[in-house]
Motif scaffolding. Structure first.
Motif, short mmCIF file in Angstrom:
data_model
loop_
_atom_site.label_atom_id
_atom_site.label_comp_id
_atom_site.label_asym_id
_atom_site.label_seq_id
_atom_site.Cartn_x
_atom_site.Cartn_y
_atom_site.Cartn_z
N ALA A 180 -16.33 -31.11 -35.10
CA ALA A 180 -15.52 -32.19 -36.21
C ALA A 180 -14.00 -30.61 -36.01
O ALA A 180 -13.12 -31.38 -35.56
CB ALA A 180 -15.87 -32.06 -36.84
N ARG A 181 -13.70 -30.35 -36.24
CA ARG A 181 -12.89 -28.36 -36.06
C ARG A 181 -12.00 -28.61 -34.48
O ARG A 181 -10.95 -28.97 -34.49
CB ARG A 181 -13.46 -27.59 -36.73
CG ARG A 181 -13.28 -27.21 -38.43
CD ARG A 181 -12.99 -25.86 -38.75
NE ARG A 181 -13.68 -25.44 -37.66
CZ ARG A 181 -14.69 -24.64 -38.35
NH1 ARG A 181 -15.80 -24.79 -39.39
NH2 ARG A 181 -15.33 -23.82 -37.45
N ALA A 182 -12.31 -28.99 -33.83
CA ALA A 182 -12.45 -28.27 -32.41
C ALA A 182 -11.40 -29.93 -32.69
O ALA A 182 -10.40 -30.13 -31.59
CB ALA A 182 -13.38 -28.48 -31.61
N TYR A 183 -12.35 -30.80 -32.51
CA TYR A 183 -11.79 -32.17 -31.91
C TYR A 183 -10.49 -32.37 -32.64
O TYR A 183 -9.47 -33.12 -31.95
CB TYR A 183 -12.51 -33.88 -31.97
CG TYR A 183 -12.12 -34.53 -32.09
CD1 TYR A 183 -11.87 -35.27 -30.78
CD2 TYR A 183 -12.16 -35.24 -33.08
CE1 TYR A 183 -11.97 -36.14 -30.33
CE2 TYR A 183 -11.65 -36.96 -32.93
CZ TYR A 183 -11.40 -37.33 -31.55
OH TYR A 183 -11.09 -38.58 -30.88
N ALA A 184 -10.48 -32.53 -34.33
CA ALA A 184 -9.19 -32.78 -35.05
C ALA A 184 -8.63 -31.67 -34.46
O ALA A 184 -6.72 -32.26 -34.48
CB ALA A 184 -9.90 -31.83 -36.18
N ARG A 185 -8.14 -30.84 -33.73
CA ARG A 185 -7.14 -29.77 -33.02
C ARG A 185 -6.38 -30.45 -31.86
O ARG A 185 -5.31 -29.93 -31.84
CB ARG A 185 -7.40 -28.09 -33.28
CG ARG A 185 -7.58 -27.51 -34.55
CD ARG A 185 -7.89 -26.19 -33.38
NE ARG A 185 -8.85 -25.43 -32.99
CZ ARG A 185 -10.39 -25.45 -33.35
NH1 ARG A 185 -10.23 -25.20 -34.54
NH2 ARG A 185 -11.45 -24.78 -32.99
N ARG A 186 -7.43 -30.57 -31.22
CA ARG A 186 -7.46 -31.54 -29.89
C ARG A 186 -6.50 -32.51 -30.06
O ARG A 186 -5.28 -32.67 -29.49
CB ARG A 186 -8.39 -31.53 -29.16
CG ARG A 186 -8.42 -30.93 -28.30
CD ARG A 186 -9.62 -31.11 -27.25
NE ARG A 186 -10.80 -31.50 -27.91
CZ ARG A 186 -12.00 -32.23 -27.48
NH1 ARG A 186 -12.04 -32.91 -26.78
NH2 ARG A 186 -12.95 -32.53 -28.55
N ILE A 187 -6.50 -33.59 -31.03
CA ILE A 187 -5.80 -35.18 -31.15
C ILE A 187 -4.87 -34.42 -31.91
O ILE A 187 -4.00 -36.01 -32.62
CB ILE A 187 -6.74 -35.93 -32.06
CG1 ILE A 187 -7.54 -35.36 -32.87
CG2 ILE A 187 -7.87 -36.04 -30.93
CD1 ILE A 187 -8.04 -36.83 -33.78
N ARG A 188 -4.50 -33.38 -32.65
CA ARG A 188 -3.06 -33.25 -33.27
C ARG A 188 -2.67 -33.81 -32.85
O ARG A 188 -2.15 -32.89 -32.30
CB ARG A 188 -3.37 -31.75 -34.73
CG ARG A 188 -2.61 -31.36 -35.77
CD ARG A 188 -3.02 -30.09 -36.34
NE ARG A 188 -3.63 -30.36 -36.25
CZ ARG A 188 -4.52 -28.83 -36.28
NH1 ARG A 188 -4.16 -27.79 -36.12
NH2 ARG A 188 -5.53 -28.78 -37.34
N PRO A 189 -1.15 -34.02 -33.52
CA PRO A 189 0.02 -34.38 -32.59
C PRO A 189 0.99 -32.74 -32.40
O PRO A 189 1.00 -32.30 -33.44
CB PRO A 189 0.73 -35.47 -34.05
CG PRO A 189 0.08 -35.53 -34.69
CD PRO A 189 -1.32 -35.03 -34.69
N THR A 190 1.46 -32.75 -31.83
CA THR A 190 2.68 -31.36 -31.34
C THR A 190 3.26 -31.54 -32.14
O THR A 190 4.25 -32.83 -31.28
CB THR A 190 2.49 -31.26 -30.05
OG1 THR A 190 2.68 -32.13 -28.93
CG2 THR A 190 0.59 -30.67 -29.75
N THR A 191 4.36 -30.86 -32.63
CA THR A 191 5.44 -31.12 -33.78
C THR A 191 6.82 -30.01 -32.32
O THR A 191 6.27 -29.51 -31.65
CB THR A 191 5.48 -30.38 -34.63
OG1 THR A 191 5.12 -28.74 -34.42
CG2 THR A 191 4.84 -30.93 -35.71
N ASP A 192 7.65 -30.96 -31.62
CA ASP A 192 8.80 -30.25 -30.78
C ASP A 192 9.49 -29.62 -31.65
O ASP A 192 9.39 -29.31 -32.71
CB ASP A 192 9.52 -31.62 -30.59
CG ASP A 192 8.57 -31.72 -29.40
OD1 ASP A 192 7.46 -31.87 -29.00
OD2 ASP A 192 9.18 -33.49 -29.82
#
Length: 192
Positions: A180-192
C-alpha cells in the motif's frame, strides 16, 4: 506474535496461539471462526479447550463470542491508554470465577496419587471461558503488557506483542502495508 481474539479469543498471547477467531480481511470480508456452534466446537477442540465431541450449542458459542468482544475492548483500552469499560472487566472476572483453578487429587490403584482437573461435559464451556479470561488477564497484568499493540495494517483487527520494530501481526499484513505504501508513492503526483 499475534495476540489472539482467541487471547482474543486469546488463549496465550505470549505464544501466539491460538489464532484470532474474528478476522477482518481485505475487501471488506470478515471471517468468524466462532460464527456457528459447529465452528466454535472445532475452534475449542483445535486449541485444546474442549474435546472434539463437546457438542457446543449456539448459546455457548454466543457466550464465547461475547467474551471475545469484551477481551477486544480491554486490549483496545490498554493499547490506547484508556480506562477499561466496567462491563468488560465484569465479563472477564465472571469468566474467571466459572471454573475451579486447582486440580483435584485422585488415586490410581496401579500408579498411585495424581492430580487432574475433571471436566464434566456441562463444565466444558465454563473451563474454556475461564482459561481464555485467565490468559488475557495474565497478559494485561504481566511483563509483556507494554508490548501489546494493534496491528498497523488496515483492515486487520488483530493485536500482537511488539517484538523489535515489528508493527504487524503477520507477514501477510506486513506485505499488504508495504504494498500500500509503495502504491501510494507511485500514484503520488510529482511537483515541478
Amino acid at each position: 506474535m499475534a495476540v489472539n481474539s482467541s487471547t482474543v479469543l486469546s488463549v496465550r498471547a505470549a505464544t501466539g496461539a491460538p489464532d484470532n477467531s474474528a478476522l477482518a480481511l481485505p475487501g471488506g470480508h470478515f471471517l468468524d471462526l466462532l460464527g456457528t456452534a459447529e465452528a466454535t466446537n472445532r475452534w475449542l477442540s483445535r486449541h485444546g479447550l474442549a474435546p472434539e465431541d463437546a457438542g457446543v450449542r449456539e448459546m455457548s458459542a454466543t457466550q464465547l463470542r461475547s467474551l471475545r468482544e469484551r477481551l477486544r475492548s480491554l486490549f483496545a483500552a490498554h493499547v490506547a491508554g484508556l480506562p477499561a469499560l466496567p462491563a468488560a472487566l465484569a465479563a472477564v472476572n465472571g469468566a474467571l470465577g466459572r471454573a475451579p483453578t486447582a486440580a483435584l487429587l485422585y488415586w490410581d490403584e496401579k500408579t498411585g496419587p495424581y492430580r487432574a482437573a475433571p471436566c464434566p461435559t456441562n463444565e466444558v464451556l465454563d473451563r474454556a471461558l475461564a482459561a481464555l479470561a485467565a490468559n488475557a488477564a495474565d497478559l494485561l497484568t504481566g511483563a509483556d503488557a507494554g508490548r501489546l499493540t494493534a496491528c498497523d495494517s488496515a483492515p486487520c483487527n488483530r493485536y500482537l506483542l511488539r517484538h523489535g520494530r515489528r508493527h504487524w501481526c503477520s507477514t501477510r499484513c506486513g506485505d499488504r502495508a508495504r504494498a500500500a505504501r509503495a502504491y501510494a508513492r507511485r500514484i503520488r503526483p510529482t511537483t515541478d
